[in-house]
Every structure is written in C-alpha cells, then in structure tokens.
Write a protein that holds these residues in place. Structure first.
Motif, PDB file in Angstrom:
ATOM      1  N   LYS A 183      44.197  23.870  39.858  1.00  0.00           N
ATOM      2  CA  LYS A 183      44.440  25.209  39.277  1.00  0.00           C
ATOM      3  C   LYS A 183      44.697  26.104  40.547  1.00  0.00           C
ATOM      4  N   LEU A 184      46.124  26.625  40.477  1.00  0.00           N
ATOM      5  CA  LEU A 184      46.507  27.405  41.674  1.00  0.00           C
ATOM      6  C   LEU A 184      45.596  28.354  41.535  1.00  0.00           C
ATOM      7  N   LEU A 185      45.047  29.001  42.743  1.00  0.00           N
ATOM      8  CA  LEU A 185      44.281  30.203  42.915  1.00  0.00           C
ATOM      9  C   LEU A 185      45.130  31.276  43.340  1.00  0.00           C
ATOM     10  N   PHE A 186      45.778  31.125  44.397  1.00  0.00           N
ATOM     11  CA  PHE A 186      46.602  32.024  45.276  1.00  0.00           C
ATOM     12  C   PHE A 186      47.907  31.245  46.060  1.00  0.00           C
ATOM     13  N   HIS A 187      48.776  31.826  46.900  1.00  0.00           N
ATOM     14  CA  HIS A 187      49.398  31.022  47.816  1.00  0.00           C
ATOM     15  C   HIS A 187      49.940  32.364  48.531  1.00  0.00           C
ATOM     16  N   TYR A 188      50.246  32.039  49.700  1.00  0.00           N
ATOM     17  CA  TYR A 188      51.363  32.909  50.765  1.00  0.00           C
ATOM     18  C   TYR A 188      52.415  32.328  50.755  1.00  0.00           C
ATOM     19  N   TYR A 189      53.420  33.319  50.671  1.00  0.00           N
ATOM     20  CA  TYR A 189      54.763  32.896  51.007  1.00  0.00           C
ATOM     21  C   TYR A 189      55.215  33.553  52.423  1.00  0.00           C
ATOM     22  N   ASP A 190      54.936  33.205  53.326  1.00  0.00           N
ATOM     23  CA  ASP A 190      55.216  33.769  54.657  1.00  0.00           C
ATOM     24  C   ASP A 190      53.811  34.658  54.670  1.00  0.00           C
ATOM     25  N   LYS A 191      54.038  35.781  55.024  1.00  0.00           N
ATOM     26  CA  LYS A 191      52.936  36.746  54.980  1.00  0.00           C
ATOM     27  C   LYS A 191      52.707  37.290  53.701  1.00  0.00           C
ATOM     28  N   ASP A 192      53.488  37.126  52.658  1.00  0.00           N
ATOM     29  CA  ASP A 192      53.185  37.608  51.311  1.00  0.00           C
ATOM     30  C   ASP A 192      52.166  36.954  50.640  1.00  0.00           C
ATOM     31  N   PHE A 193      50.971  37.706  50.284  1.00  0.00           N
ATOM     32  CA  PHE A 193      50.112  37.106  49.268  1.00  0.00           C
ATOM     33  C   PHE A 193      50.264  37.273  47.862  1.00  0.00           C
ATOM     34  N   ASN A 194      50.105  35.990  47.134  1.00  0.00           N
ATOM     35  CA  ASN A 194      50.436  35.960  45.733  1.00  0.00           C
ATOM     36  C   ASN A 194      49.194  35.330  45.061  1.00  0.00           C
ATOM     37  N   ASN A 195      48.362  36.289  44.146  1.00  0.00           N
ATOM     38  CA  ASN A 195      47.244  36.114  43.645  1.00  0.00           C
ATOM     39  C   ASN A 195      47.705  35.670  42.380  1.00  0.00           C
ATOM     40  N   GLU A 196      47.167  34.521  41.601  1.00  0.00           N
ATOM     41  CA  GLU A 196      47.325  34.260  40.016  1.00  0.00           C
ATOM     42  C   GLU A 196      46.418  35.418  39.372  1.00  0.00           C
ATOM     43  N   ALA A 197      47.031  35.667  38.144  1.00  0.00           N
ATOM     44  CA  ALA A 197      46.321  36.605  37.421  1.00  0.00           C
ATOM     45  C   ALA A 197      44.646  36.499  36.909  1.00  0.00           C
ATOM     46  N   ASP A 198      44.589  35.099  36.993  1.00  0.00           N
ATOM     47  CA  ASP A 198      43.328  34.669  36.189  1.00  0.00           C
ATOM     48  C   ASP A 198      42.293  34.248  37.400  1.00  0.00           C
ATOM     49  N   THR A 199      42.669  34.368  38.630  1.00  0.00           N
ATOM     50  CA  THR A 199      41.921  34.188  39.649  1.00  0.00           C
ATOM     51  C   THR A 199      40.751  35.287  39.927  1.00  0.00           C
ATOM     52  N   PRO A 200      39.334  34.695  39.764  1.00  0.00           N
ATOM     53  CA  PRO A 200      38.295  35.821  40.095  1.00  0.00           C
ATOM     54  C   PRO A 200      38.374  36.459  41.198  1.00  0.00           C
ATOM     55  N   ASP A 201      37.880  37.781  41.252  1.00  0.00           N
ATOM     56  CA  ASP A 201      37.817  38.519  42.386  1.00  0.00           C
ATOM     57  C   ASP A 201      37.052  37.921  43.381  1.00  0.00           C
ATOM     58  N   ASN A 202      35.964  37.227  43.214  1.00  0.00           N
ATOM     59  CA  ASN A 202      35.313  36.620  44.007  1.00  0.00           C
ATOM     60  C   ASN A 202      35.941  35.574  44.904  1.00  0.00           C
ATOM     61  N   PHE A 203      37.101  35.176  45.028  1.00  0.00           N
ATOM     62  CA  PHE A 203      37.849  34.540  45.753  1.00  0.00           C
ATOM     63  C   PHE A 203      38.886  35.361  46.362  1.00  0.00           C
ATOM     64  N   GLN A 204      38.716  35.083  47.680  1.00  0.00           N
ATOM     65  CA  GLN A 204      39.791  36.115  48.502  1.00  0.00           C
ATOM     66  C   GLN A 204      40.391  34.819  49.519  1.00  0.00           C
ATOM     67  N   SER A 205      41.539  35.256  50.328  1.00  0.00           N
ATOM     68  CA  SER A 205      42.135  34.435  51.174  1.00  0.00           C
ATOM     69  C   SER A 205      42.658  35.243  52.406  1.00  0.00           C
ATOM     70  N   ARG A 206      42.758  34.590  53.330  1.00  0.00           N
ATOM     71  CA  ARG A 206      43.408  35.083  54.725  1.00  0.00           C
ATOM     72  C   ARG A 206      44.221  34.092  55.314  1.00  0.00           C
ATOM     73  N   ARG A 207      45.379  34.666  55.770  1.00  0.00           N
ATOM     74  CA  ARG A 207      46.481  33.853  56.548  1.00  0.00           C
ATOM     75  C   ARG A 207      46.453  34.760  57.933  1.00  0.00           C
ATOM     76  N   PRO A 208      45.939  34.452  58.915  1.00  0.00           N
ATOM     77  CA  PRO A 208      45.982  34.927  60.188  1.00  0.00           C
ATOM     78  C   PRO A 208      47.296  34.738  60.770  1.00  0.00           C
ATOM     79  N   ASN A 209      47.750  33.666  60.825  1.00  0.00           N
ATOM     80  CA  ASN A 209      48.892  33.059  61.326  1.00  0.00           C
ATOM     81  C   ASN A 209      49.664  31.966  60.445  1.00  0.00           C
ATOM     82  N   THR A 210      50.875  31.516  60.810  1.00  0.00           N
ATOM     83  CA  THR A 210      51.547  30.164  60.112  1.00  0.00           C
ATOM     84  C   THR A 210      50.680  28.910  59.858  1.00  0.00           C
ATOM     85  N   SER A 211      49.889  28.920  60.974  1.00  0.00           N
ATOM     86  CA  SER A 211      49.051  27.497  60.947  1.00  0.00           C
ATOM     87  C   SER A 211      47.885  27.371  60.042  1.00  0.00           C
TER      88      SER A 211
END
Lengths: 111, 115
Positions: free
Chosen positions: A44-72
């Motif tokens: 089940k997809l929680l979220f994804h980054y397209y480059d630096k743009d963060f895309n959260n799924e509507a039903d992902t709980p707020d308890n889940f967060q993500s960070r992408r400090p660089n490409t890798s």
C-alpha cells in the motif's frame, strides 16, 4: 550489487517510541516511494517523492512522515508506532515512469 | 478510479504443469503493467513489464504475459512450473496523475508448487 538498500532489515520498536527507517539508492532515480505491506496483503503506497516534491496519499495517517534530504536517501519516520503499524515497509525507486526497483524491505515489529 | 484485481488468492500446481495467473485492471488511459514476484520476507522482483508495442511480453525465469486491451487483462503464464517458482505474485499498474507517477498493486496470488 544492491541498488535500493533499506536499513535495517528488521526493526523492533516499543509502542509509542519514534522510529526511523532508511532507504538509499545508487540508481540516481528521481522518484522514491514508501509502501506498507501487511501480512498477506498487497503493498500500500504511503507517499512518494517526485524529485523534491512530496506526494502524500490521502489515507496515510499523520503518524507517518517522510524526509528526502538528497536524491540518494529517503527516510520514513513513524512518530508514535502502534501495534497496527507492524508491517513490512518497502522502499522503491523509479526514473519517471519507468519500472520500479524495490529494496528488500524492513520488517517492523512493535512491542 | 484505478484498480487491479487478482481473482485467485491461492493457486496450487504440480511441478512441470503449466501456470496462468490472472490480472484485470481498471485504468482510463493506456496502462503501464507489471508483474512482480515476492519470496517470503523479501522485496519485490520485477518479472516483466508492458509499456507499449507487442502485446506478448517475455520476462525472466521463463515467464510471459499477454496484454489484452479488450478484456482489460494482463495474465501471467509459464509453460512448466519449477518448485522454485513458489512465491507470491503481484500484478501492478503504473498510473500517472498531475506529473506524479505511482504504482497500484493487486492483492496478490500465492503460488504453491507440488513436487
């Protein structure tokens, strides 16, 4: 040659104690995904980054967060894990609309 | 809404027998379609993909799949199953919305192979 690396492979955390899962890639892909997979269920997809743009799924709980400090690197933070958050967490990458490459996953146990 | 349906939750076949795993999708545009395999406790490995062109695609480990637009299907086949093929198989559709791209997975089919 591992291309999408998830650490650790197994993580045990206490109920309510913040935990961070990490994912790194050597593919230089611009898209990175976090999936949650519970036993005998589809990822089940929680979220994804397209480059630096963060895309959260509507039903992902707020308890889940993500960070992408660089490409890798991309991190999944669970602020207050509950018993229901025990699952396999899969990181994946893709180059735009190309195929997704998956890591081996991190199995999270909440005690 | 986009969706992927795998009607068979479990399938059991004898080693050496042929295999077909069913997958139906719902997507408004031309889909990107994938089959992934997952062994217990492991990540997902790509078996094959369809983007365009020839509707019969060949993958790794002797698998193939056929895209049938009229039936909205992308069934996975193998002529002769090996015991090492026992695993869970996921069909997925790649969707593109507003410049972002993501994958939607079916619920999976667990394959058991009898010796």
């Amino acid at each position: 040659d591992a291309m999408v690396i998830q650490n650790p492979r197994y993580q045990v955390t206490q109920f309510g104690k913040p935990v961070t899962l990490s994912c790194s890639q050597t593919l230089n892909h611009n898209v990175m995904y976090w999936y949650q997979q519970k036993s005998s269920q589809a990822p089940k997809l929680l979220f994804h980054y397209y480059d630096k743009d963060f895309n959260n799924e509507a039903d992902t709980p707020d308890n889940f967060q993500s960070r992408r400090p660089n490409t890798s690197f991309c991190f999944l933070d669970i602020r207050s894990p509950g018993l229901g958050d025990a699952a396999m967490y899969l990181c994946a990458t893709s180059l735009g609309q190309g195929r997704a490459f998956f890591g081996q996953g991190t199995r999270l146990t909440v005690v | 809404a986009q969706s992927v349906t795998q009607p068979d939750i479990h399938i059991t076949v004898s080693e050496g027998a042929s295999l077909e795993l069913r997958c139906n999708y719902s997507y408004g545009a031309t889909p990107y379609l994938f089959w992934y395999v997952q062994s217990p406790g492991q990540g997902l490995q790509l078996l094959l993909k369809y983007f365009s062109g020839d509707t019969l695609v060949q993958g790794i480990k002797g698998f193939e799949a056929e895209f049938k637009r009229s039936q909205s299907s992308f069934n996975l086949r193998k002529p002769s199953v090996h015991w090492s093929d026992a695993a869970e198989y996921f069909c997925a559709v790649g969707t593109s919305t507003s410049g972002t791209y993501k994958y939607i997975f079916g619920t999976g089919t667990r394959l058991k192979v009898l010796a």
